[in-house]
Design a protein around this motif. Sequence first.
Motif, mmCIF file in Angstrom:
data_model
loop_
_atom_site.group_PDB
_atom_site.id
_atom_site.type_symbol
_atom_site.label_atom_id
_atom_site.label_comp_id
_atom_site.label_asym_id
_atom_site.label_seq_id
_atom_site.Cartn_x
_atom_site.Cartn_y
_atom_site.Cartn_z
ATOM 1 N N GLN A 170 0.826 -1.198 0.000
ATOM 2 C CA GLN A 170 0.000 0.000 0.000
ATOM 3 C C GLN A 170 0.869 1.262 0.000
ATOM 4 O OE1 GLN A 170 -3.266 -0.215 2.683
ATOM 5 N NE2 GLN A 170 -3.582 1.986 2.721
ATOM 6 N N LEU A 171 2.061 1.184 0.608
ATOM 7 C CA LEU A 171 2.930 2.349 0.719
ATOM 8 C C LEU A 171 3.819 2.561 -0.500
ATOM 9 C CD1 LEU A 171 4.067 1.959 4.431
ATOM 10 C CD2 LEU A 171 2.369 3.544 3.528
ATOM 11 N N GLU A 172 3.775 1.663 -1.482
ATOM 12 C CA GLU A 172 4.633 1.779 -2.659
ATOM 13 C C GLU A 172 4.609 3.154 -3.317
ATOM 14 O OE1 GLU A 172 4.342 -1.327 -5.585
ATOM 15 O OE2 GLU A 172 4.787 -2.859 -4.105
ATOM 16 N N PRO A 173 3.446 3.825 -3.430
ATOM 17 C CA PRO A 173 3.449 5.148 -4.083
ATOM 18 C C PRO A 173 4.194 6.230 -3.307
ATOM 19 C CG PRO A 173 1.223 4.250 -3.990
ATOM 20 C CD PRO A 173 2.096 3.384 -3.138
ATOM 21 N N ASN A 221 3.524 3.057 12.193
ATOM 22 C CA ASN A 221 3.129 2.207 13.307
ATOM 23 C C ASN A 221 1.624 1.972 13.239
ATOM 24 O OD1 ASN A 221 3.562 0.681 15.586
ATOM 25 N ND2 ASN A 221 3.241 2.373 16.973
ATOM 26 N N ILE A 222 1.140 1.776 12.005
ATOM 27 C CA ILE A 222 -0.281 1.537 11.781
ATOM 28 C C ILE A 222 -0.439 0.370 10.810
ATOM 29 C CG2 ILE A 222 -1.046 3.894 12.244
ATOM 30 C CD1 ILE A 222 -1.052 4.328 9.215
ATOM 31 N N CYS A 223 -1.611 -0.212 10.789
ATOM 32 C CA CYS A 223 -1.883 -1.315 9.879
ATOM 33 C C CYS A 223 -2.395 -0.774 8.543
ATOM 34 C CB CYS A 223 -2.894 -2.284 10.485
ATOM 35 S SG CYS A 223 -4.557 -1.617 10.682
ATOM 36 N N ALA A 224 -2.469 -1.641 7.549
ATOM 37 C CA ALA A 224 -2.910 -1.225 6.213
ATOM 38 C C ALA A 224 -4.343 -0.699 6.229
ATOM 39 C CB ALA A 224 -2.781 -2.383 5.232
ATOM 40 N N ASP A 225 -5.184 -1.231 7.101
ATOM 41 C CA ASP A 225 -6.573 -0.766 7.171
ATOM 42 C C ASP A 225 -6.670 0.668 7.689
ATOM 43 O OD1 ASP A 225 -7.564 -3.155 6.199
ATOM 44 O OD2 ASP A 225 -7.846 -4.004 8.191
ATOM 45 N N CYS A 226 -5.686 1.088 8.483
ATOM 46 C CA CYS A 226 -5.728 2.428 9.061
ATOM 47 C C CYS A 226 -4.903 3.436 8.268
ATOM 48 C CB CYS A 226 -5.234 2.395 10.503
ATOM 49 S SG CYS A 226 -6.376 1.513 11.597
ATOM 50 N N ALA A 227 -4.150 2.973 7.289
ATOM 51 C CA ALA A 227 -3.353 3.880 6.452
ATOM 52 C C ALA A 227 -4.188 4.305 5.255
ATOM 53 C CB ALA A 227 -2.088 3.181 5.968
ATOM 54 N N SER A 246 -1.391 13.494 -5.168
ATOM 55 C CA SER A 246 -1.814 14.650 -4.378
ATOM 56 C C SER A 246 -0.687 15.570 -3.933
ATOM 57 C CB SER A 246 -2.577 14.182 -3.137
ATOM 58 O OG SER A 246 -3.790 13.593 -3.521
ATOM 59 N N CYS A 247 0.552 15.134 -4.025
ATOM 60 C CA CYS A 247 1.669 15.947 -3.549
ATOM 61 C C CYS A 247 1.945 17.089 -4.536
ATOM 62 C CB CYS A 247 2.923 15.099 -3.370
ATOM 63 S SG CYS A 247 4.362 16.055 -2.824
ATOM 64 N N VAL A 248 2.017 18.322 -4.029
ATOM 65 C CA VAL A 248 2.291 19.468 -4.888
ATOM 66 C C VAL A 248 3.758 19.517 -5.313
ATOM 67 C CG1 VAL A 248 0.398 20.839 -3.960
ATOM 68 C CG2 VAL A 248 2.680 21.049 -2.951
ATOM 69 N N GLY A 249 4.613 18.784 -4.619
ATOM 70 C CA GLY A 249 6.030 18.784 -4.940
ATOM 71 C C GLY A 249 6.409 17.806 -6.031
ATOM 72 N N CYS A 250 5.875 16.594 -5.961
ATOM 73 C CA CYS A 250 6.287 15.545 -6.902
ATOM 74 C C CYS A 250 5.112 14.897 -7.629
ATOM 75 C CB CYS A 250 7.081 14.469 -6.169
ATOM 76 S SG CYS A 250 6.101 13.491 -4.996
ATOM 77 N N SER A 251 3.904 15.327 -7.338
ATOM 78 C CA SER A 251 2.676 14.752 -7.907
ATOM 79 C C SER A 251 2.493 13.295 -7.518
ATOM 80 C CB SER A 251 2.659 14.887 -9.431
ATOM 81 O OG SER A 251 2.666 16.241 -9.788
ATOM 82 N N GLY A 252 3.159 12.896 -6.453
ATOM 83 C CA GLY A 252 3.037 11.522 -5.965
ATOM 84 C C GLY A 252 1.926 11.391 -4.940
ATOM 85 N N ALA A 253 1.912 10.267 -4.286
ATOM 86 C CA ALA A 253 0.885 9.975 -3.289
ATOM 87 C C ALA A 253 1.213 10.638 -1.958
ATOM 88 C CB ALA A 253 0.768 8.471 -3.102
ATOM 89 N N VAL A 254 0.190 10.873 -1.171
ATOM 90 C CA VAL A 254 0.361 11.381 0.185
ATOM 91 C C VAL A 254 -0.292 10.409 1.154
ATOM 92 C CG1 VAL A 254 0.456 13.811 -0.504
ATOM 93 C CG2 VAL A 254 -1.736 12.806 0.143
#
Length: 89
Positions: A19-22, A32-38, A44-52
């Motif tokens: 899930q964190l790959e982007p 320190n959270i599970c995939a369901d809570c992330a 969405s990032c204004v700097g790199c147009s990547g994920a937030v």
Amino acid sequence: MKPCQNCQAVIDEYILDKQLEPLRGLTVDDFNICADCATIVSDSCVGCSGAVYVPRSVTATPDYCPACRSDHIERTGQDPGWNLDTASS
């Protein structure tokens, strides 16, 4: 294995890493959270147009991904925060 700080479920590192790959340069070790809570929001990032990453307790989507925020702190020594400051000074 660590429990999720939000829901106390055991963190499935494989699912969370997928899930964190982007998010550039981040792994399950940075959270320190599970995939369901992330919550990951693509493009969405204004700097790199990547994920937030949107923390569970936050309602607004951040403007900077953790990597761009960290890069900015390294470059300038100033923390831009998660959101662009729209107030004029």
